[in-house]
Motif scaffolding. Sequence first.
Motif, PDB file in Angstrom:
ATOM      1  N   MET A   1       0.648  -1.187   0.100  1.00 50.84           N
ATOM      2  CA  MET A   1      -0.024  -0.077   0.020  1.00 50.84           C
ATOM      3  C   MET A   1       0.950   1.413  -0.010  1.00 50.84           C
ATOM      4  O   MET A   1       1.880   1.594   0.637  1.00 50.84           O
ATOM      5  CB  MET A   1      -0.915   0.032   1.382  1.00 50.84           C
ATOM      6  CG  MET A   1      -2.078   1.149   1.200  1.00 50.84           C
ATOM      7  SD  MET A   1      -3.164   1.066   2.835  1.00 50.84           S
ATOM      8  CE  MET A   1      -3.451  -0.731   3.079  1.00 50.84           C
ATOM      9  N   HIS A  37       5.461  -1.768   3.424  1.00 47.47           N
ATOM     10  CA  HIS A  37       4.406  -0.752   2.673  1.00 47.47           C
ATOM     11  C   HIS A  37       5.284   0.322   2.148  1.00 47.47           C
ATOM     12  O   HIS A  37       6.376   0.784   2.760  1.00 47.47           O
ATOM     13  CB  HIS A  37       3.474  -0.131   3.644  1.00 47.47           C
ATOM     14  CG  HIS A  37       2.509  -1.404   3.822  1.00 47.47           C
ATOM     15  ND1 HIS A  37       1.347  -1.684   3.203  1.00 47.47           N
ATOM     16  CD2 HIS A  37       2.306  -2.247   4.914  1.00 47.47           C
ATOM     17  CE1 HIS A  37       0.618  -2.680   3.608  1.00 47.47           C
ATOM     18  NE2 HIS A  37       1.305  -2.833   4.980  1.00 47.47           N
ATOM     19  N   ASP A  91      -2.403   5.592  -2.221  1.00 46.38           N
ATOM     20  CA  ASP A  91      -3.440   4.886  -1.724  1.00 46.38           C
ATOM     21  C   ASP A  91      -4.401   5.464  -0.796  1.00 46.38           C
ATOM     22  O   ASP A  91      -5.688   5.237  -0.658  1.00 46.38           O
ATOM     23  CB  ASP A  91      -3.232   3.404  -1.508  1.00 46.38           C
ATOM     24  CG  ASP A  91      -2.627   2.746  -2.881  1.00 46.38           C
ATOM     25  OD1 ASP A  91      -2.931   3.108  -4.035  1.00 46.38           O
ATOM     26  OD2 ASP A  91      -1.529   1.872  -2.608  1.00 46.38           O
ATOM     27  N   LEU A 335      -3.681  -0.189   9.958  1.00 49.58           N
ATOM     28  CA  LEU A 335      -3.481  -0.824   8.708  1.00 49.58           C
ATOM     29  C   LEU A 335      -5.306  -1.381   8.489  1.00 49.58           C
ATOM     30  O   LEU A 335      -5.749  -1.411   7.207  1.00 49.58           O
ATOM     31  CB  LEU A 335      -2.599  -2.129   8.600  1.00 49.58           C
ATOM     32  CG  LEU A 335      -1.120  -1.510   8.120  1.00 49.58           C
ATOM     33  CD1 LEU A 335      -0.259  -2.759   8.313  1.00 49.58           C
ATOM     34  CD2 LEU A 335      -1.115  -0.940   6.692  1.00 49.58           C
ATOM     35  N   ALA A 336      -5.691  -2.032   9.631  1.00 54.19           N
ATOM     36  CA  ALA A 336      -6.980  -2.534   9.592  1.00 54.19           C
ATOM     37  C   ALA A 336      -7.968  -1.500   9.090  1.00 54.19           C
ATOM     38  O   ALA A 336      -8.714  -1.434   8.449  1.00 54.19           O
ATOM     39  CB  ALA A 336      -7.433  -3.313  10.712  1.00 54.19           C
ATOM     40  N   TYR A 338      -7.249   1.464   7.639  1.00 57.00           N
ATOM     41  CA  TYR A 338      -7.158   2.009   6.371  1.00 57.00           C
ATOM     42  C   TYR A 338      -7.745   1.157   5.334  1.00 57.00           C
ATOM     43  O   TYR A 338      -8.298   1.563   4.425  1.00 57.00           O
ATOM     44  CB  TYR A 338      -5.464   1.901   6.028  1.00 57.00           C
ATOM     45  CG  TYR A 338      -4.273   2.728   6.567  1.00 57.00           C
ATOM     46  CD1 TYR A 338      -4.687   3.837   7.736  1.00 57.00           C
ATOM     47  CD2 TYR A 338      -3.000   2.600   6.531  1.00 57.00           C
ATOM     48  CE1 TYR A 338      -3.754   4.413   8.254  1.00 57.00           C
ATOM     49  CE2 TYR A 338      -2.222   3.166   7.222  1.00 57.00           C
ATOM     50  CZ  TYR A 338      -2.496   3.989   8.086  1.00 57.00           C
ATOM     51  OH  TYR A 338      -1.704   4.783   8.821  1.00 57.00           O
ATOM     52  N   ARG A 339      -7.693  -0.362   5.394  1.00 60.14           N
ATOM     53  CA  ARG A 339      -8.217  -1.067   4.524  1.00 60.14           C
ATOM     54  C   ARG A 339      -9.752  -0.886   4.473  1.00 60.14           C
ATOM     55  O   ARG A 339     -10.555  -0.926   3.541  1.00 60.14           O
ATOM     56  CB  ARG A 339      -7.825  -2.724   4.927  1.00 60.14           C
ATOM     57  CG  ARG A 339      -6.382  -3.000   4.538  1.00 60.14           C
ATOM     58  CD  ARG A 339      -5.963  -4.353   4.733  1.00 60.14           C
ATOM     59  NE  ARG A 339      -4.668  -4.287   4.476  1.00 60.14           N
ATOM     60  CZ  ARG A 339      -3.672  -5.045   5.322  1.00 60.14           C
ATOM     61  NH1 ARG A 339      -3.827  -5.082   6.704  1.00 60.14           N
ATOM     62  NH2 ARG A 339      -2.373  -5.106   4.991  1.00 60.14           N
ATOM     63  N   SER A 340     -10.221  -0.593   5.911  1.00 56.70           N
ATOM     64  CA  SER A 340     -11.667  -0.576   5.980  1.00 56.70           C
ATOM     65  C   SER A 340     -12.080   0.510   5.255  1.00 56.70           C
ATOM     66  O   SER A 340     -13.272   0.675   4.490  1.00 56.70           O
ATOM     67  CB  SER A 340     -12.012  -0.561   7.417  1.00 56.70           C
ATOM     68  OG  SER A 340     -13.448  -0.140   7.676  1.00 56.70           O
ATOM     69  N   LEU A 342     -10.540   2.122   2.794  1.00 59.19           N
ATOM     70  CA  LEU A 342     -10.444   1.783   1.321  1.00 59.19           C
ATOM     71  C   LEU A 342     -11.514   1.224   0.673  1.00 59.19           C
ATOM     72  O   LEU A 342     -12.065   1.699  -0.048  1.00 59.19           O
ATOM     73  CB  LEU A 342      -8.978   1.020   0.954  1.00 59.19           C
ATOM     74  CG  LEU A 342      -8.006   1.992   1.175  1.00 59.19           C
ATOM     75  CD1 LEU A 342      -6.676   1.090   1.197  1.00 59.19           C
ATOM     76  CD2 LEU A 342      -7.793   2.757  -0.097  1.00 59.19           C
ATOM     77  N   GLU A 343     -11.993   0.206   1.329  1.00 57.81           N
ATOM     78  CA  GLU A 343     -13.473  -0.658   0.651  1.00 57.81           C
ATOM     79  C   GLU A 343     -14.420   0.525   0.751  1.00 57.81           C
ATOM     80  O   GLU A 343     -15.179   0.277  -0.153  1.00 57.81           O
ATOM     81  CB  GLU A 343     -13.597  -1.760   1.956  1.00 57.81           C
ATOM     82  CG  GLU A 343     -12.689  -2.807   1.624  1.00 57.81           C
ATOM     83  CD  GLU A 343     -12.711  -3.736   2.845  1.00 57.81           C
ATOM     84  OE1 GLU A 343     -13.829  -3.852   3.425  1.00 57.81           O
ATOM     85  OE2 GLU A 343     -11.979  -4.878   2.780  1.00 57.81           O
TER      86      GLU A 343
END
Length: 356
Positions: A1, A37, A91, A335-336, A338-340, A342-343
């Motif tokens: 990422m 990353h 990102d 990171l968790a 960020y990913r949430s 991003l989705e």
Amino acid sequence: MRIAQVAPLTEAVPPKLYGGTERVVHWLTEELVALGHDVTLFASGDSQTSAKLEATWPKALRLDGAVRDPNALHMVMLERVRQKCDDEEFDFLHFHLDYYPFSLFFRQPTPFLTTLHGRLDLPEHQPVFSTFSKVPVVSISNAQRRPVPQANWVGTIHHGLPEQLLMPKPKNQTYLAVLGRIAPEKGVDRAIRIASRCGIPLKIAAKVDRADLEYYDEVITPLIRGNPLVEFIGEISDHEKSDFLSGALALLVPIDWPEPFGLVMIEAMACGTPVIAYNRGSVAEIIDEGLTGFVVEDETSAVAAVGRLAELSRATIRRQFEARFTARRMAQDYLAAYRSLLEESEPRIKLVSSAE
């Protein structure tokens, strides 16, 4: 990422001495790089990082006497971040600048969040978080977020520090300790009275900001002068903290303000040192009562807690630090988040792209 970390320019990352936010940004950035990353750090030019450094100003502003308007340079830095977003270089964006990015970055498609590092209980905070109620923010303790429930909280992520940064040292514990900054809300005067009532030496390793000189001169100096139990050491660096904290019976944190987190508490735990702290702000979240220290209400209960320190295991305190407060755990939690986000942002990004 591809991640941008945007730090205050006030201190270098990491700071040379005192500086909680910039220290946390450094630890987080290094862990994200170690996890593979691609990280860009926006910070002062005297910062040290494994990430790519984007320097808005050559020197930390607190150390640069020529800078009289730090807001101007922070605005320049935010615009540089936005320009790189136009070129789709990132990102995800992670800001550590309080509410400054809200208006500008909510109007562009790159997903972002802001970690709020300070107190949020001032009246002027209410219209900010009501106006920007959809901007994603992270709290550093559950206690920190209570004054502004209308904010778009995406999580609480406690700070963490590198697992091997501070370690227990084989020392005889002969004194109580104060670490950090001398200011009215930090309660150093209360720490002196607690130690004096216990008849135990107190060592104070703390900085004195210019804004707090009057408090230091008028309140602290008279308590230190001629007091054989009190030693004022001054500001210390990270490499000195293991010895300082390992030699302490306990760290005293008799604060009188809604502490958002309190890094000194987990620094002590990393050295196996118990913490005795007033029940303000995040304290009850960070200290495991009767395991890593004691949460107290006043000087009398603090004195009583000193008498109970023998009940605690320094090895257990260190293990609890490793379980709860490492930088690796902090990075994984972010990171968790960020990913949430991003989705969640994918439909918005597609909508903006199609409109263009």
